[in-house]
Design an enzyme around this catalytic site. Structure first.
Site, PDB file in Angstrom:
ATOM      1  N   GLU A   1       0.793  -1.222   0.000  1.00  0.00           N
ATOM      2  CA  GLU A   1       0.000   0.000   0.000  1.00  0.00           C
ATOM      3  C   GLU A   1       0.831   1.280   0.000  1.00  0.00           C
ATOM      4  OE1 GLU A   1      -3.133   0.380  -0.456  1.00  0.00           O
ATOM      5  OE2 GLU A   1      -3.774  -1.713  -0.343  1.00  0.00           O
TER       6      GLU A   1
ATOM      7  N   SER B   1     -32.070 -28.050 -21.344  1.00  0.00           N
ATOM      8  CA  SER B   1     -33.093 -27.692 -22.330  1.00  0.00           C
ATOM      9  C   SER B   1     -33.730 -26.330 -22.095  1.00  0.00           C
ATOM     10  CB  SER B   1     -34.183 -28.761 -22.363  1.00  0.00           C
ATOM     11  OG  SER B   1     -33.684 -29.957 -22.939  1.00  0.00           O
TER      12      SER B   1
END
Length: 875
Positions: free
Chosen positions: A113, A396
């Site tokens: 950081e 399907s």
């Protein structure tokens, strides 16, 4: 002299004036670059003055440093659609002193950081410029532009807007913070304020949630995971997120630690040899956390993707999020399903073999109403899988999206389009689940029964006629990503090879229920910042398909739920519902996705590794759908019916696009039989009627189940049905004398117009009536002896044999030994034999059957033609 001077002065003045009039004096100009430079300099000075003034204003209006705000967290507030807080969202924090945070944890955070955290005074000028280069060379996220101090200030005091004022205030407060607090104090507040995913704020909470240990005990491998989380908590979350992304971020942190000398090359390599799942060991969640964790995860993702907010803008700022979740329904669904309080086959869900996920969303708006997951995280679970949002092969349920929808959209197919159910050719040759083939029928019929080979043929027809892009765009327009082999669209997409989540499927089917308007599924209605400003959802509906396509699909999908041939097992609803079943190979996955005008619900159930073959055989997905659709309708009222748009017209039970003339809805008339003929044996009194028929051509016209009815009409006016057959001939017997006419009519079923009957075909057969026998007279000579001479009666040659028995064949010739002459080879075959004494032997006669259609056939008759027989001799 004086006059001379005056004169000279006048002359001089005159000369000067004349000179000036002829040659005007020119002014000297400055070079262009000097002008530009001067203008630029003036603008620069003005900008500096303005910036300075604005900076003074920003600093003067900056908030005061408040230690309480520095220490406290301001988590996201989640509200239901009714405005009630969504409790149990898992947002917790346990504050920990810097002395209880392991050194390796501190090193990991500083390296990734703010590597010069202990050197700068709150602002790192080198970092601001170097961040750009680091992100280009080491990948996005390798280094940010803000220091740890600036991030803490922004989370504690400032709004999330990107205005210059906020940035100036951030830098000013960072400088001020560094003067009033030590580096250790700043780092402590920072590590306790960050959001680390899974609803946890602060590094101590995160350590216990992911590793089940305090942060004082984490090693460098674990510290690298924790340090990487605040940048993108939802994405890098090692339990709820993608573990591949978690590994990517962990590697970035480890690389930064190695660069700064906190770990060795050997440690770096050892860490990367361990899978993320083997590093984490999460604790068990409460029921409330299990119910709401999926909501929280989706909120995080939407804030980033749809609202464009950065992590530092989202977490710890007191952001208020208004969701579309119906708290009562969401809680009830999760509670009932996880406790088996649902009427499903077998009474309980086999949680040891199956998993389940479902999404309920608003059909019109695409807003998520409830999300359901069958599982609750337990101690030591290596990953949390939100099954409502996890992609699986869709089976399907793909057929309206990849096969029939694109056909209607691009080819304006009617619902009565004729398709073929027969074995497929080519490399992709799936079978039907019903293990047979049903010939030709309508698209409506095959979608209703979920036939596979017709669906593949529909897919192929669209692809071949309109290109694979027609299918791709249709699927992507409703949020479903197809599967590819390279750049080629897989034919297996036709039957559900593509993967999607229940949330995606519910949104895709919702587009069918809104006349083609697709809305990306989302859970956030609006967000509100701590300064009172708010943003409504940026997600808008778009036209994904034509309204006729959407409605015609809906009308066919109604039949799946309520039609006689539908595959939906629980039974029809008393209101308008459409939907589709789906099953993948070996019943690994089972789906049901259905919708009304109010709600769209998609349910998935699937096998876990090692499940029995029959574990997913019951249609749990369908019964869960029924339960949820009943509940939402009971809660909010019966939905309206789907409304047919003006672009759709009907013919019988089928629909078509206005302005088209679909051939499928105007079938050819059923063809009549041809070549009818009669073959009859008069002696045995038996025969047959036969005809010709082109079955293939008739099937090509959409007809099935062809049969023939044969009717017999006699000369005396009598009529009877000989019979009905599926063959091209039928037996007949005992024909009467005179003309008999046979009428053959074909009958067949057309899926569009029902049963049809063809024009008749006819054939006739004639049997000549028998003549009455004449009285017999004795022809004797005067002396009483009989004559040996034959007679010419009845057009025959009556010959008497020595036994006094007259026997004639078809030529009227008799033999002395009582037998017939040898058969003439040019005549039809006859029976040959001897007669008993004193009896008549009939011969085969010829009859002519003349069919109406002009074809003639030979028949036979039992009548005696031209035979003179007399026991007493002929006159």
């Amino acid at each position: 002299m004086e006059r001379s001077r005056v004169a000279r002065r006048q002359d001089s003045t005159t000369n000067k004036r004349k000179k000036t009039g002829k040659q005007p004096k020119t002014k000297s100009k400055k070079p262009m670059w000097k002008r530009i430079f001067l203008l630029g300099f003036m603008l620069f000075v003005a900008a500096v003055i303005a910036l300075g003034a604005y900076t003074v204003y920003a600093i003067a209006t900056a908030p005061e440093l408040d230690e309480e705000k520095l220490v406290d967290t301001y988590p996201i507030q989640l509200l239901s659609a009714e405005g009630e807080p969504l409790e149990g969202a898992g947002q917790i924090r346990e504050y920990v002193s810097i002395d209880d945070i392991s050194e390796v944890m501190q090193q990991a955070v500083v390296s990734i950081e703010d590597r010069r955290f202990y050197e700068h005074n709150g602002i790192d000028l080198r970092r601001i410029g170097g961040a750009v280069l680091a992100n280009l060379t080491d990948g996005f996220g390798a280094e940010g532009g803000s220091t740890i101090t600036q991030q803490l200030v922004k989370q504690s005091f400032l709004s999330t807007d990107k205005k210059l004022k906020r940035k100036l205030q951030e830098q000013w407060l960072a400088l001020k913070l560094e003067r009033e607090y030590t580096k250790e104090q700043i780092l402590e507040m920072y590590l306790n304020k960050n959001y680390y995913g899974s609803g946890g704020y602060g590094v101590q909470t995160a350590s216990k949630r992911y590793f089940n240990k305090p942060v004082s005990e984490v090693n460098y491998q674990e510290a690298a995971i924790l340090a990487g989380l605040p940048q993108r908590p939802s994405a890098y979350d090692p339990i709820n997120g993608d573990q591949e992304l978690t590994r990517y971020r962990q590697e970035q942190v480890l690389s930064a630690m190695k660069r700064d000398g906190h770990i060795t090359e050997e440690q770096y390599n050892e860490a990367l040899d361990v899978e993320i799942a083997d590093v984490i060991s999460p604790g068990e969640e409460t029921e409330e956390e299990a119910f709401t964790r999926a909501i929280y995860s989706r909120v995080q993702a939407e804030l980033e993707e749809d609202y464009g907010l950065e992590q530092s803008d989202i977490y710890g700022t007191g952001l208020k999020v208004y969701t579309s979740i119906n708290k009562e329904l969401h809680t009830k669904f999760n509670s009932d399903i996880k406790s088996d309080n649902v009427n499903i086959p077998g009474g309980s869900f086999p949680a040891d073999e199956l998993r389940m996920g479902a999404t309920v969303l608003n059909t019109k708006t695409g807003e998520i109403v409830a999300i359901i997951d069958s599982q609750q995280a337990k101690q030591g679970d290596k990953s949390y899988r939100d099954y409502s949002n996890e992609k699986r092969q869709i089976g399907s349920t793909a057929k309206p999206i990849f096969d029939y929808g694109p056909g209607i959209e691009n080819g304006q197919w009617s619902t009565g389009k004729i398709l073929l159910d027969a074995p497929l050719e080519g490399s992709y040759k799936p079978n039907n689940y019903y293990q047979e083939y049903r010939g030709q029928n309508t698209m409506r019929y095959f979608l209703t029964i979920s036939g596979n080979t017709p669906a593949v043929r529909a897919f192929q027809e669209v692809r071949d006629e309109f290109g694979q892009g027609a299918i791709e765009s249709f699927a992507k327009n409703v949020g479903i990503e197809p599967m590819y082999a390279g750049e080629e669209l897989l034919e297996a997409n036709a039957l559900g090879a593509a993967e999607a989540s229940t949330t995606q499927m519910a949104a895709a089917y919702a587009a069918f229920g809104t006349n083609g308007m697709y809305t990306k599924p989302h859970v956030i209605q609006k967000i509100e910042f701590n300064d009172g400003s708010s943003i409504n959802s940026p997600i808008k509906a778009k036209q994904a398909m034509e309204d006729y396509t959407a409605y015609m699909l809906t009308d066919m999908l109604r039949d799946v739920v309520s039609g006689a041939n539908g595959t939906y097992e629980p039974g029809a609803f008393p209101w308008d519902v459409a939907g589709k079943t789906g099953t993948t190979n070996d019943e690994q996955d089972k789906w049901f996705t259905g919708y009304t005008t109010d709600y769209s619900i998609s349910v998935w159930t699937g096998k876990v590794s090692g499940a029995s073959e029959t574990a997913n055989k019951p249609n749990y997905a369908q019964y869960y759908f029924e339960y949820m659709m009943q509940q939402v309708t009971n809660a909010t009222g019966q939905p309206d019916r789907f409304q047919r748009p003006d672009s759709v017209l009907s013919l019988g039970s089928e629909l078509y696009v206005k302005g088209t003339k679909p051939k499928d809805l105007q079938p050819e008339k059923l063809a009549a039989p041809t070549g009818a003929s009669v073959n009859y044996d008069e002696e045995s009194k038996a025969g047959s009627v036969s005809w010709s028929y082109d079955f293939d051509a008739v099937k090509a016209d959409g007809f099935n189940d062809v049969t023939f009815t044969v009717t017999q009409n006699s000369a005396d006016g009598g009529e009877k049905v000989v019979g009905t057959t599926g063959e091209t001939s039928i037996d007949i017997s005992n024909l009467p004398e005179g003309d008999t006419t046979f009428t053959i009519v074909a009958k067949a079923t057309n899926p569009l117009t029902g049963e049809q009957q063809s024009a008749p075909a006819q054939a006739s057969y004639s049997i000549e009536p028998k003549e009455e026998p004449k009285d017999e007279e004795d022809n004797t000579s005067e002396d009483g002896d009989s004559e040996d001479n034959p007679t010419d009666e009845n057009n025959g040659n009556g010959n008497e044999n020595n036994n006094g028995n007259g026997n004639g064949n078809g030529n009227g010739n008799g033999t002395d030994d009582g037998t017939t002459d040898e058969q003439n080879p040019d005549e039809p075959a006859t029976d040959e034999g001897t007669t008993d004494e004193g009896t008549d032997q009939p011969t085969d006669g010829e009859g002519t059957g003349t069919p109406i259609d002009g074809q003639s056939n030979n028949g036979s008759s039992d009548t005696n033609r031209g035979n003179g027989n007399s026991n007493n001799g002929n006159n």
